[in-house]
Motif scaffolding. Structure first.
Motif, mmCIF file in Angstrom:
data_model
loop_
_atom_site.group_PDB
_atom_site.id
_atom_site.type_symbol
_atom_site.label_atom_id
_atom_site.label_comp_id
_atom_site.label_asym_id
_atom_site.label_seq_id
_atom_site.Cartn_x
_atom_site.Cartn_y
_atom_site.Cartn_z
ATOM 1 N N ALA A 1 81.992 16.036 26.954
ATOM 2 C CA ALA A 1 81.517 16.088 25.576
ATOM 3 C C ALA A 1 80.333 15.149 25.386
ATOM 4 C CB ALA A 1 82.653 15.707 24.623
ATOM 5 N N LYS A 2 80.361 14.031 26.055
ATOM 6 C CA LYS A 2 79.291 13.050 25.932
ATOM 7 C C LYS A 2 78.090 13.467 26.788
ATOM 8 C CE LYS A 2 78.722 8.189 26.226
ATOM 9 N NZ LYS A 2 79.128 7.143 27.140
ATOM 10 N N LYS A 3 78.395 13.859 28.015
ATOM 11 C CA LYS A 3 77.351 14.195 28.986
ATOM 12 C C LYS A 3 76.486 15.373 28.520
ATOM 13 C CE LYS A 3 77.067 14.845 33.965
ATOM 14 N NZ LYS A 3 77.798 15.385 35.111
ATOM 15 N N TYR A 4 77.120 16.382 27.949
ATOM 16 C CA TYR A 4 76.398 17.591 27.558
ATOM 17 C C TYR A 4 75.609 17.452 26.248
ATOM 18 C CZ TYR A 4 79.179 20.145 31.110
ATOM 19 O OH TYR A 4 79.753 20.584 32.267
ATOM 20 N N ARG A 5 75.682 16.302 25.623
ATOM 21 C CA ARG A 5 74.931 16.119 24.368
ATOM 22 C C ARG A 5 73.440 15.975 24.626
ATOM 23 N NH1 ARG A 5 78.133 15.663 20.042
ATOM 24 N NH2 ARG A 5 76.338 15.213 18.719
ATOM 25 N N ASP A 6 73.092 15.677 25.849
ATOM 26 C CA ASP A 6 71.682 15.494 26.199
ATOM 27 C C ASP A 6 71.443 16.188 27.543
ATOM 28 O OD1 ASP A 6 69.180 14.658 26.823
ATOM 29 O OD2 ASP A 6 69.588 12.496 26.709
ATOM 30 N N VAL A 7 70.899 17.411 27.478
ATOM 31 C CA VAL A 7 70.767 18.191 28.715
ATOM 32 C C VAL A 7 69.345 18.720 28.909
ATOM 33 C CG1 VAL A 7 73.183 18.954 28.740
ATOM 34 C CG2 VAL A 7 71.463 20.318 27.533
ATOM 35 N N ALA A 8 69.030 19.081 30.157
ATOM 36 C CA ALA A 8 67.774 19.778 30.434
ATOM 37 C C ALA A 8 67.975 21.231 30.028
ATOM 38 C CB ALA A 8 67.438 19.682 31.916
ATOM 39 N N TYR A 9 66.988 21.776 29.319
ATOM 40 C CA TYR A 9 67.118 23.140 28.793
ATOM 41 C C TYR A 9 66.197 24.073 29.573
ATOM 42 C CZ TYR A 9 66.776 26.929 25.313
ATOM 43 O OH TYR A 9 66.776 28.139 24.660
ATOM 44 N N TYR A 10 66.782 25.148 30.126
ATOM 45 C CA TYR A 10 65.985 26.116 30.880
ATOM 46 C C TYR A 10 66.013 27.449 30.147
ATOM 47 C CZ TYR A 10 64.585 29.212 34.706
ATOM 48 O OH TYR A 10 63.956 30.169 35.461
ATOM 49 N N PRO A 11 64.995 27.735 29.321
ATOM 50 C CA PRO A 11 65.022 28.981 28.548
ATOM 51 C C PRO A 11 64.799 30.211 29.430
ATOM 52 C CG PRO A 11 62.995 27.737 28.093
ATOM 53 C CD PRO A 11 63.824 26.888 29.006
ATOM 54 N N GLY A 12 63.867 30.131 30.367
ATOM 55 C CA GLY A 12 63.572 31.291 31.217
ATOM 56 C C GLY A 12 62.662 32.284 30.514
ATOM 57 N N CYS A 13 62.132 33.241 31.294
ATOM 58 C CA CYS A 13 61.113 34.171 30.772
ATOM 59 C C CYS A 13 61.610 35.005 29.600
ATOM 60 C CB CYS A 13 60.647 35.117 31.864
ATOM 61 S SG CYS A 13 60.124 34.301 33.369
ATOM 62 N N ALA A 14 62.833 35.521 29.705
ATOM 63 C CA ALA A 14 63.319 36.446 28.683
ATOM 64 C C ALA A 14 63.385 35.773 27.317
ATOM 65 C CB ALA A 14 64.695 36.990 29.066
ATOM 66 N N LEU A 15 63.801 34.515 27.282
ATOM 67 C CA LEU A 15 63.928 33.837 26.001
ATOM 68 C C LEU A 15 62.570 33.510 25.373
ATOM 69 C CD1 LEU A 15 66.903 33.684 26.917
ATOM 70 C CD2 LEU A 15 67.067 31.581 25.618
ATOM 71 N N GLU A 16 61.518 33.617 26.196
ATOM 72 C CA GLU A 16 60.181 33.431 25.636
ATOM 73 C C GLU A 16 59.560 34.783 25.298
ATOM 74 O OE1 GLU A 16 57.744 30.569 27.687
ATOM 75 O OE2 GLU A 16 59.060 29.097 26.700
ATOM 76 N N GLY A 17 60.264 35.869 25.621
ATOM 77 C CA GLY A 17 59.745 37.209 25.337
ATOM 78 C C GLY A 17 60.720 37.985 24.475
ATOM 79 N N THR A 18 61.316 39.046 25.069
ATOM 80 C CA THR A 18 62.204 39.921 24.295
ATOM 81 C C THR A 18 63.429 39.201 23.738
ATOM 82 O OG1 THR A 18 63.087 40.584 26.420
ATOM 83 C CG2 THR A 18 61.633 42.152 25.335
ATOM 84 N N GLY A 19 63.880 38.154 24.407
ATOM 85 C CA GLY A 19 65.092 37.470 23.952
ATOM 86 C C GLY A 19 64.810 36.278 23.078
ATOM 87 N N ASN A 20 63.674 36.297 22.385
ATOM 88 C CA ASN A 20 63.257 35.134 21.596
ATOM 89 C C ASN A 20 64.295 34.697 20.562
ATOM 90 O OD1 ASN A 20 61.193 33.950 19.208
ATOM 91 N ND2 ASN A 20 60.830 33.306 21.308
ATOM 92 N N GLY A 21 65.014 35.649 19.988
ATOM 93 C CA GLY A 21 66.028 35.310 18.992
ATOM 94 C C GLY A 21 67.112 34.398 19.553
ATOM 95 N N TYR A 22 67.397 34.549 20.827
ATOM 96 C CA TYR A 22 68.409 33.719 21.496
ATOM 97 C C TYR A 22 67.904 32.275 21.602
ATOM 98 C CZ TYR A 22 72.354 33.204 24.874
ATOM 99 O OH TYR A 22 73.517 32.869 25.530
#
Lengths: 260, 315
Positions: free
Chosen positions: B8-29
């Motif tokens: 619970a503590k460790k996951y409060r600050d994580v590296a985020y990897y959106p990937g190509c889809a989340l910058e394109g068609t999956g932008n809502g995600y």
């Protein structure tokens, strides 16, 4: 529909005759149907090794023919001819000509990995399907499948820039497979969202067309991956006893080096 | 057993990897994931100069290149971001990073190819065990958790019937997810339930949906559209038969596949379905009182605004 291992009797081998005279005796009405005999003579004893040499096919030798893969298969449920277990059987027996009869559907594997999940022998049937589809193309039995064309366009962008751009993938794929961009369903989708999308989005999409998404400092990775692909392609051709490609871009070498 | 409070503590600050889809068609995600992080005060730091993980396509050219691409992302997180937890909401990215982790831990040939390509590319090699890859579901389950959601949302989703759709890459093949199937508290690969748990905590009514991990044919959305449409139609019809108002998704490929082939099924096969499709983060966002536009719901193909108004899910 039951699956017959060796479909010895095929529709094209059944000969029906209305009137038939054999050695001067009229046997019309008694003997109207004959089955042409058929012998399999063209075994490819190296078939399992050839598929095993391609990525994904490495573990085909482990198969016990339990059928869990076909039982679990997503595509089999909508296309009964799609039968991973049967193809693995043919490959292991060396029935090349039998395998080639299904050349136009093997590429349809959707990579859902249900087979790999179900397999008790870790054959990775999903990988075997990909290796087999790859083998059919390398051997020249089939043209590049739509799936291969898609994979190559997708990978080309990643190798060139580190990232893909969705609309470019769609556009280039439809162009390469000679399909119109203005298909009814795509038009409807476009119209539905265009009415709701903010103007900012339209501008963003146009921006992405001109300044394509790129990973910083990607040039060295690009070169390293391209060299690796050429090296692997040579390995695969060698394993299948095919001639080395004469130029860099032969018909079946992945087209990943197009100028960006 | 992993210590739950530690996670619970460790996951409060994580590296985020959106990937190509989340910058394109999956932008809502992407938009809804970031909005939830902001609302819950969770820190997401984008993986610096990330690249594509290889998606489902590169492995068909050569699986080792896919392993390299995913390993480079992990290397960036470890060596540039200096972080050891990578959160990837996209099932494809999550799957590939997990697969790379597994291959680098077990297959000497993969280690050799990745080390070689990394050295030629001039960045540090990634070695198995240096980072942990988690899904957005793991992230929310461990941080805000069901108890936290219960308190914050006060059952806001009451009356919303949801079919939870997990897809293929979150659970298969099982060997690349060593932390799953570990009994109570862990995720299951045959009957996943993390999404069900989170949405139920926010008050939603999860319907009995048998196709949680069925395939949408996402790999062949365009290259074998008829197969994809048939598979998607199965999922949509099963969800409707289960009485669902909305299908909650956790993968941009599944999500756009469902949305696109819902339209295609009507156009080509004359089969109309009315069930809506939303990312689970969009639904949770609504439960947390975030407005639909801030969650990118208006950018979905499937228009969920009427449903949101009807179920009183506006802030």
């Amino acid at each position: 529909m039951p699956i017959h291992e060796k479909s010895l009797i095929r529709p094209e081998n059944i000969k029906t005759k209305e009137n038939l005279i054999v050695e001067g005796i009229d046997v019309s009405g008694h003997w109207s149907t004959f089955i042409e005999s058929r012998a399999v003579t063209d075994y490819n004893e190296e078939l399992q090794e050839e598929i095993g040499a391609l990525p994904g096919g490495e573990f085909i030798h482990r198969c016990w023919q339990c059928g869990s893969c076909t039982n679990a298969c997503t595509v089999h449920a909508i296309e009964p001819r799609f039968n991973p277990r049967y193809w693995i059987y043919l490959i292991r027996m060396g029935y090349e000509s039998e395998l080639v009869r299904d050349k136009d559907i093997i590429w349809q594997c959707v990579s859902c990995n249900k087979c790999t999940y179900a397999c008790p022998r870790d054959v990775v049937p999903e990988g075997v399907m990909k290796a087999t589809a790859h083998w059919l193309e390398l051997k020249g039995y089939t043209e590049k499948s739509p799936s291969t064309i898609f994979d190559e366009e997708f990978s080309r962008q990643i190798i060139a820039r580190g990232k893909i751009e969705d609309t470019e993938v769609l556009h280039k794929f439809l162009h390469k497979t000679k399909q119109p961009l203005m298909q009814d369903w795509l038009v409807t989708i476009g119209r539905n969202i265009a009415m709701r999308l903010p103007v900012k989005w339209g501008l963003k999409m146009m921006w992405a067309q001109v300044f394509k998404p790129k990973t910083k400092d990607w040039a060295k990775s690009r070169k390293a991956i391209e060299d690796y692909i050429i090296e692997q392609d040579a390995h695969h051709r060698h394993a299948l006893k095919l001639d080395a490609p004469k130029s860099k871009a032969t018909a079946h070498q992945p087209k990943l080096h197009a100028a960006e | 057993m992993v210590d739950v409070t530690d996670k619970a503590k460790k996951y409060r600050d994580v590296a985020y990897y959106p990937g190509c889809a989340l910058e394109g068609t999956g932008n809502g995600y992407d938009v809804s994931t970031r909005a939830i992080a902001k609302e819950l005060d969770l820190k997401l730091t984008d993986v610096k100069d990330w690249n594509c993980c290889g998606a489902m396509e590169v492995k068909n050219i050569d699986p080792k290149i896919q392993t390299y691409l995913s390993a480079r992302v992990l290397s960036q997180a470890v060596n540039v971001n200096k972080q050891d937890v990578v959160m990837a909401p996209c099932n494809g990215c999550y799957h590939n990073l997990k697969k790379a982790e597994y291959d680098l831990a077990h297959d000497p040939k993969s280690q050799e190819v990745v080390a070689n390509l990394s050295s030629k590319s001039g960045h540090k090699n990634y070695e198995a065990g240096q980072a942990e890859t988690i899904h957005a579901l793991d992230w929310l389950k461990a941080t805000v958790g069901e108890e936290g959601l219960r308190k914050r949302t006060k059952g806001k989703l009451a009356g919303l019937k949801v079919a939870n759709y997990y897809g293929c890459m979150y659970v298969r093949p099982r060997h690349i997810f060593p932390e799953k199937d570990k009994g109570p508290g862990s995720e299951s690969t045959s009957k996943p339930h993390f999404m069900d748990d989170l949405l139920a905590a926010a008050g939603a009514e999860n319907v009995e949906f048998p196709l949680k991990t069925a395939c949408c044919g996402g790999a062949h959305t365009l290259s074998d559209s008829d197969t994809s449409t048939k598979l998607v139609l199965n999922i949509l019809q099963a969800a409707e038969a289960s009485g669902a108002d909305v299908i909650a998704t956790e993968c941009p490929t599944c999500h756009s596949g469902l949305e696109m082939h819902q339209v295609r099924a009507e156009k080509r096969f004359g089969k109309k379905t009315n069930v809506k499709v939303m990312y689970f983060t969009q639904i949770l966002g609504l439960a947390l009182g975030i407005g639909p536009r801030k969650l990118g719901i208006h950018t979905n193909i499937s228009d969920g605004m009427e449903l949101i108004t009807e179920k009183r899910l506006l802030p």
